[in-house]
Scaffold this motif. Structure first.
Motif, mmCIF file in Angstrom:
data_model
loop_
_atom_site.group_PDB
_atom_site.id
_atom_site.type_symbol
_atom_site.label_atom_id
_atom_site.label_comp_id
_atom_site.label_asym_id
_atom_site.label_seq_id
_atom_site.Cartn_x
_atom_site.Cartn_y
_atom_site.Cartn_z
ATOM 1 N N GLN A 68 -9.476 4.393 -0.126
ATOM 2 C CA GLN A 68 -9.213 5.609 -0.912
ATOM 3 C C GLN A 68 -9.687 6.868 -0.198
ATOM 4 O O GLN A 68 -9.854 7.917 -0.813
ATOM 5 N N ARG A 69 -9.920 6.774 1.099
ATOM 6 C CA ARG A 69 -10.415 7.959 1.817
ATOM 7 C C ARG A 69 -9.376 9.068 1.716
ATOM 8 O O ARG A 69 -8.182 8.804 1.600
ATOM 9 N N GLU A 70 -9.869 10.305 1.774
ATOM 10 C CA GLU A 70 -9.002 11.485 1.632
ATOM 11 C C GLU A 70 -7.900 11.479 2.682
ATOM 12 O O GLU A 70 -8.172 11.338 3.876
ATOM 13 N N SER A 71 -6.675 11.681 2.233
ATOM 14 C CA SER A 71 -5.563 11.681 3.186
ATOM 15 C C SER A 71 -5.714 12.812 4.196
ATOM 16 O O SER A 71 -5.366 12.672 5.355
ATOM 17 N N GLY A 72 -6.215 13.942 3.744
ATOM 18 C CA GLY A 72 -6.383 15.072 4.662
ATOM 19 C C GLY A 72 -7.636 14.951 5.519
ATOM 20 O O GLY A 72 -7.837 15.738 6.440
ATOM 21 N N GLY A 73 -8.493 13.975 5.199
ATOM 22 C CA GLY A 73 -9.689 13.726 5.989
ATOM 23 C C GLY A 73 -10.500 14.985 6.256
ATOM 24 O O GLY A 73 -10.806 15.759 5.353
ATOM 25 N N LEU A 119 4.273 13.248 3.216
ATOM 26 C CA LEU A 119 5.302 12.207 3.288
ATOM 27 C C LEU A 119 4.579 10.931 2.881
ATOM 28 O O LEU A 119 3.416 10.746 3.235
ATOM 29 N N THR A 120 5.230 10.073 2.138
ATOM 30 C CA THR A 120 4.519 8.867 1.697
ATOM 31 C C THR A 120 5.180 7.621 2.274
ATOM 32 O O THR A 120 6.382 7.407 2.100
ATOM 33 N N ALA A 121 4.368 6.833 2.963
ATOM 34 C CA ALA A 121 4.852 5.575 3.527
ATOM 35 C C ALA A 121 4.446 4.427 2.613
ATOM 36 O O ALA A 121 3.473 4.524 1.858
ATOM 37 N N ILE A 122 5.221 3.363 2.653
ATOM 38 C CA ILE A 122 4.881 2.134 1.932
ATOM 39 C C ILE A 122 4.620 1.064 2.984
ATOM 40 O O ILE A 122 5.445 0.831 3.865
ATOM 41 N N VAL A 123 3.454 0.456 2.876
ATOM 42 C CA VAL A 123 3.073 -0.575 3.846
ATOM 43 C C VAL A 123 3.038 -1.921 3.132
ATOM 44 O O VAL A 123 2.249 -2.115 2.203
ATOM 45 N N LYS A 124 3.926 -2.798 3.567
ATOM 46 C CA LYS A 124 4.028 -4.130 2.952
ATOM 47 C C LYS A 124 3.320 -5.121 3.871
ATOM 48 O O LYS A 124 3.766 -5.335 5.002
ATOM 49 N N PRO A 125 2.193 -5.674 3.415
ATOM 50 C CA PRO A 125 1.471 -6.597 4.295
ATOM 51 C C PRO A 125 2.379 -7.719 4.779
ATOM 52 O O PRO A 125 3.260 -8.179 4.051
ATOM 53 N N GLY A 126 2.204 -8.131 6.010
ATOM 54 C CA GLY A 126 3.062 -9.174 6.572
ATOM 55 C C GLY A 126 2.411 -9.843 7.760
ATOM 56 O O GLY A 126 1.294 -9.505 8.152
ATOM 57 N N ASP A 129 0.836 -1.209 0.000
ATOM 58 C CA ASP A 129 0.000 0.000 0.000
ATOM 59 C C ASP A 129 0.866 1.252 0.000
ATOM 60 O O ASP A 129 1.833 1.349 0.756
ATOM 61 N N VAL A 130 0.484 2.184 -0.830
ATOM 62 C CA VAL A 130 1.135 3.500 -0.820
ATOM 63 C C VAL A 130 0.258 4.414 0.042
ATOM 64 O O VAL A 130 -0.911 4.637 -0.274
ATOM 65 N N VAL A 131 0.791 4.882 1.126
ATOM 66 C CA VAL A 131 -0.021 5.641 2.084
ATOM 67 C C VAL A 131 0.504 7.074 2.219
ATOM 68 O O VAL A 131 1.483 7.329 2.925
ATOM 69 N N PRO A 132 -0.129 8.021 1.519
ATOM 70 C CA PRO A 132 0.301 9.406 1.700
ATOM 71 C C PRO A 132 -0.185 9.945 3.044
ATOM 72 O O PRO A 132 -1.318 9.707 3.437
ATOM 73 N N VAL A 133 0.688 10.621 3.732
ATOM 74 C CA VAL A 133 0.325 11.246 5.006
ATOM 75 C C VAL A 133 0.411 12.754 4.793
ATOM 76 O O VAL A 133 1.454 13.266 4.377
ATOM 77 N N LEU A 191 7.165 -1.628 7.038
ATOM 78 C CA LEU A 191 7.033 -0.278 6.463
ATOM 79 C C LEU A 191 8.359 0.300 6.013
ATOM 80 O O LEU A 191 9.417 -0.026 6.552
ATOM 81 N N THR A 192 8.229 1.176 5.020
ATOM 82 C CA THR A 192 9.368 2.003 4.640
ATOM 83 C C THR A 192 8.818 3.319 4.110
ATOM 84 O O THR A 192 7.606 3.544 4.132
ATOM 85 N N LEU A 193 9.710 4.178 3.651
ATOM 86 C CA LEU A 193 9.265 5.436 3.062
ATOM 87 C C LEU A 193 9.472 5.360 1.554
ATOM 88 O O LEU A 193 10.409 4.734 1.067
ATOM 89 N N GLN A 194 8.577 6.022 0.827
ATOM 90 C CA GLN A 194 8.600 5.926 -0.633
ATOM 91 C C GLN A 194 9.787 6.686 -1.211
ATOM 92 O O GLN A 194 10.091 7.807 -0.785
ATOM 93 N N ASP A 195 10.423 6.072 -2.195
ATOM 94 C CA ASP A 195 11.498 6.722 -2.930
ATOM 95 C C ASP A 195 10.913 7.655 -3.990
ATOM 96 O O ASP A 195 9.924 7.282 -4.628
ATOM 97 N N PRO A 196 11.420 8.829 -4.217
ATOM 98 C CA PRO A 196 12.538 9.446 -3.512
ATOM 99 C C PRO A 196 12.124 9.962 -2.136
ATOM 100 O O PRO A 196 11.130 10.700 -2.028
ATOM 101 N N LEU A 197 12.875 9.553 -1.137
ATOM 102 C CA LEU A 197 12.550 9.980 0.218
ATOM 103 C C LEU A 197 12.590 11.494 0.312
ATOM 104 O O LEU A 197 13.537 12.129 -0.169
#
Lengths: 332, 528
Positions: free
Chosen positions: B228-233, A315-322, A57-61, A236-242
């Motif tokens: 796919q929920r909004e990251s900024g919520g 910041l974008t995290a990468i979540v690798k199911p495990g 999963d690509v998880v933007p924060v 987890l890791t952070l997406q490249d380019p960090l």
């Protein structure tokens, strides 16, 4: 996605770097991961050492650039003034500088450029370092302004760390480094408990795990999301380019004297599409008005902080199911 | 064709309506207060009578398309227009009063729900909003902006039927026969509701509090709407959905009242009720998590609990309040004194406060917007507005004193070229009543404020500064904060009693303060 061959330059600014400097950057980022090879960090991985599967999963924060720990600490004007007063206050991985002419704001510039990148240039390619400084701060920059002996000086006359009205080249606040973000993500993979009860909420986790001021926007949120994912057994890791990126400026509720869409005043200055690291808000002279005449929810812009509240940092995290079965650690 | 006569005109009526009442693949109309029974409409009738100019009508109902679920609505909208059509972009938000109850708690009613929005209208904000507990089931509530007439059209389905009811337009919320009925029991002025409008947006997935996937039923965790929920919520929802939607309808409402900026407002009291009364509220809280107050050096308290945000808004321009905070140990002791616990009344009880501490009602943004329009159109002036709001200013919501001034609203208001004598007439009415009123009456208080004349800003700033200093002293002591806590609980109890917005016992913490107890703040920072 297979194992990453090397870490890319921030914002994919690869054209700025020679092949040797690119290799040095990758090694520098790799070094940030080297600190987390102990078993307790088994859910935090180096993407150049372990694969990232395609179903990760690509998880933007996202968070606002305005320093959240100031919220509630005074009147709106007082906290906006305080946030503008010094870049030391701007601790959400985004700093800004306000330019004024005759008291009116003519430009507000935001940066998320990390200091590590400039430290690397100082060590490996001073000509490039000088060129970037001249591009961002003006032709008067000399290399000796940036160095003390051979050592790069991040807070210098062209990148004034203490003043939000001075030059702005890259982040200078002590918490605003890529290294800090990597440490945070790694530490946040460790699950915590207090009195046998799992710790999960943002402020609770920040306090329990020593992950910085619990009322900041950025770190506690990154930590809570990483921690939540780690609790499912994922890695987890952070997406490249960090890097930390300027996601966008929200202009809904903003108005201009002549009805021009305020989004047209927002210019991305550095980075690649989707990975901006520098942007500014200014009104073309031909318009006959300034940033100070633009309004946010009916209030004229008097501080950079008002706009910072609408700048989203990512910041974008990468979540690798495990299937990790982490044990919880007590608070520190 | 009509159904049986309907006598229950509240929003509960829709929730409890048997789905067999509605004919499949049919548009119905029931505007509570106007219609006496649910009307079935043929497509021709719907086009002619219902005057539906929103995208849900034009892309679905009037084309004979009757979706059953919100998922079906969005799937069809993905094919509307060209590649860049804003209706093809869908944003999802997630919330629930029990969303921050620890994930391992079983049997708790979390009230988890989605908000899906799409489209972008010229006036700002989305075209269509859907609130649903389950994207793939029926029982939908949908609002869509009417591009022809302005205002939101309110629709709903019941159960798994493909029959849809048109329940009214925003304008019905402010018309005498229909106001307060049907959907307008909650949407009191016809607006989109995001009651937790401001940071830290308690109950919403947001940068201040993410909702763990673990609180969802397993089948939901991988649902595209959640993933796919909004990251900024809620941060995004506040700035890009809620505020622009409210501003847009309020602007349209005044344009309908005063076409071209001129006209006669037949019922100015309806506007003044939003300025002087508390027809609805938003919720605001401390930024400090409830579980952290005992560890916190100080707990910040929302300034809008103490003073009306409208006063320091540029439209009036008084100086803003300082930050308010109470020592953490004082707050923690109050939690013990008042036996505060967060509970759903069933399987979950935790000693202490809600996820974010000190959740309290504040003046609703939609009412601030009405004040802004009243000023902008020239219906009232700044000094008059400020003088009204300075009556009983320590109680920005649920002020019986301020509401008493509604007795003096003139029957009509005429606005011409951005000017009106309405404010002067009302001021005159209040001043006349003040003469014969007892000491300390709201009318006399208004007379005192109004009497500040041209120097009103300086006078009011001085009064407020004294109040803020007094509050600072009150908040330092345990006894002082305990009394403030009683005021907060009193306001929560008013909200519990007076609005249908309290849909879950988890919205507020439970205390040992009697639900009937009432307390209010005074200008010297004390409590009565």
């Amino acid at each position: 996605m297979p194992v990453l061959k090397s870490f890319s330059a921030p914002a994919k600014l690869r054209d700025e770097l020679t092949p040797a400097t690119r290799r040095a950057w990758s090694a520098k980022v790799g070094g940030m991961f080297d600190d987390f090879k102990a078993p307790r960090y088994r859910q935090f991985y180096d993407p150049t050492a372990a694969d990232t599967p395609s179903d990760a999963d690509v998880v933007p924060v996202l968070w606002p650039a305005f320093p959240a720990r100031l919220r509630g600490a005074g009147s709106e004007e007082a906290i906006a003034r305080e946030a503008d007063r010094s870049r030391e206050q701007q601790d959400e991985y985004c700093e800004w500088s306000v330019e004024r002419e005759q008291g009116k704001i003519t430009r507000i510039t935001f940066t998320t450029e990390i200091p590590e990148y400039f430290e690397l240039l100082a060590a490996h390619d001073q000509a490039r370092l000088l060129a970037i400084y001249r591009q961002l701060a003006g032709p008067g920059v000399k290399i000796e302004h940036l160095l003390t002996g051979k050592q790069y000086r991040p807070k210098n006359r062209w990148n004034r760390g203490e003043e939000a009205t001075g030059g702005l080249v890259h982040l200078t606040q002590a918490n605003n480094t890529l290294g800090a973000a990597v440490v945070l993500a790694a530490e946040a993979t460790i699950l915590r408990e207090r009195d046998g009860q799992p710790i999960g909420t943002k402020q609770e986790l920040a306090g329990c795990a020593g992950l910085g001021h619990p009322r900041r926007n950025s770190d506690p949120q990154i930590a809570a999301i990483v921690n939540g994912a780690a609790s499912t057994g994922a890695s987890l890791t952070l997406q490249d380019p960090l890097g930390l990126y300027i996601h966008r400026l929200v202009t809904d509720g903003m108005s201009t004297p002549d009805g021009t869409d305020p989004q047209t005043f927002w210019k991305l200055e550095r980075g690649s599409p989707g990975r901006a690291v520098r942007a500014s808000f200014s009104v073309p002279k031909a318009k006959g008005y300034t940033v100070s005449e633009v309004k946010i929810a009916g209030r004229p812009i008097r501080f950079g902080a008002q706009l910072a509240d609408r700048v989203r940092v990512r910041l974008t995290a990468i979540v690798k199911p495990g299937n990790a079965r982490p044990r919880r650690h007590p608070c520190i | 064709m009509s159904g049986p006569v309907v006598t229950d005109l509240g929003c509960k009526f829709f929730r409890e309506l048997p789905e067999t009442t509605l004919k499949r693949k049919t548009i119905h109309r029931f505007i509570a207060g106007q219609d006496t029974a649910i009307q079935e409409l043929t497509l021709a009738e719907a086009k002619a009578k219902a005057e539906l100019g929103d995208v849900f009508a034009t892309e679905f109902l009037l084309k004979g398309v009757f979706p059953k679920t919100s998922g079906e609505v969005l799937a069809r909208l993905k094919k509307v227009g060209g590649a860049g059509d804003p209706l093809r972009t869908h944003r999802f938000f997630f919330l629930g009063e029990g969303s921050q109850v620890p994930p391992d708690t079983t049997g708790v009613q979390r009230n988890l729900r989605f908000l899906a929005v799409t489209g972008k209208s010229e006036g700002g904000g989305p075209d269509l909003m859907i609130s649903t507990f389950h994207p793939d089931r029926g029982d939908l509530e949908l609002m869509a902006w009417d591009r022809k007439r302005g205002g939101f059209n309110y629709y709903r389905t019941v159960g798994d039927t493909t029959g849809w009811i048109f329940a009214g337009n925003s304008r019905h919320a402010v018309e005498p026969k229909t106001e307060g009925n049907g959907p307008f029991q909650t949407h009191t002025s016809g607006n989109f509701i995001m009651k937790e409008l401001k940071a830290p947006w308690i109950n919403w997935d947001s940068p201040d509090a993410s909702i763990s996937p673990k609180v969802l039923p397993a089948a939901f965790r991988d649902h595209p709407w959640f993933r796919q929920r909004e990251s900024g919520g809620a941060l995004t929802c506040e700035l890009e959905v809620a505020r622009p939607s409210i501003t847009r309808w309020t602007k349209a409402r005044f344009e309908q009242l005063l076409p071209g900026g001129n006209g006669t407002i037949e019922r100015p009291r309806r506007i003044m009720e939003q300025i002087l009364g508390t027809p609805t509220v938003n919720l605001v809280s401390s930024f400090t998590e409830g579980t952290q107050v005992a560890r916190a050096e100080s707990v910040d308290l929302p300034a809008t609990f103490f003073v009306d945000e409208a006063l320091s808004n540029p439209m009036i321009g008084l100086e803003g309040p300082p930050g308010f905070a109470v020592p953490g140990k004082v707050y923690a002791q109050a939690l013990k004194t008042f036996k505060v616990r967060w509970t759903d009344g069933g399987n979950f009880t935790r000693p202490g406060d809600t996820h974010f501490a000190f959740v309290v009602p504040e003046r609703a943004f939609e009412d601030i917007e009405v004040l802004r329009r009243a000023l902008k159109t020239g219906l009232i002036g700044e000094r008059f507005a400020a003088s009204l709001l300075m009556v009983d200013f320590p109680n920005p919501v649920y002020s019986a004193r301020r509401a008493k001034l509604l007795d003096h609203v003139p029957a009509k208001a005429i606005v011409e070229a951005g000017k009106s004598t309405f404010g002067q007439e009302m001021a005159k009415n209040i001043l006349a009543a003040a003469e014969a009123s007892p000491a300390n009456s709201p009318e006399r208080e208004f007379a005192e404020r109004w009497g500040a004349g041209a120097g009103w800003k300086a006078a009011f700033n001085k009064t407020l500064a004294g109040y803020y200093r007094a509050l600072g002293r009150t908040l330092k002591a345990q006894g002082g904060f305990d009394r403030i806590f009683r005021v907060a609980e009193s306001r929560r109890n008013r909200m519990r009693a007076e609005t249908p917005l309290v849909e879950s016992p988890l919205l507020f913490a439970t205390t040992n303060v009697a639900r009937s107890a009432r307390a209010s703040l005074r200008p010297d920072g004390t409590v009565v």
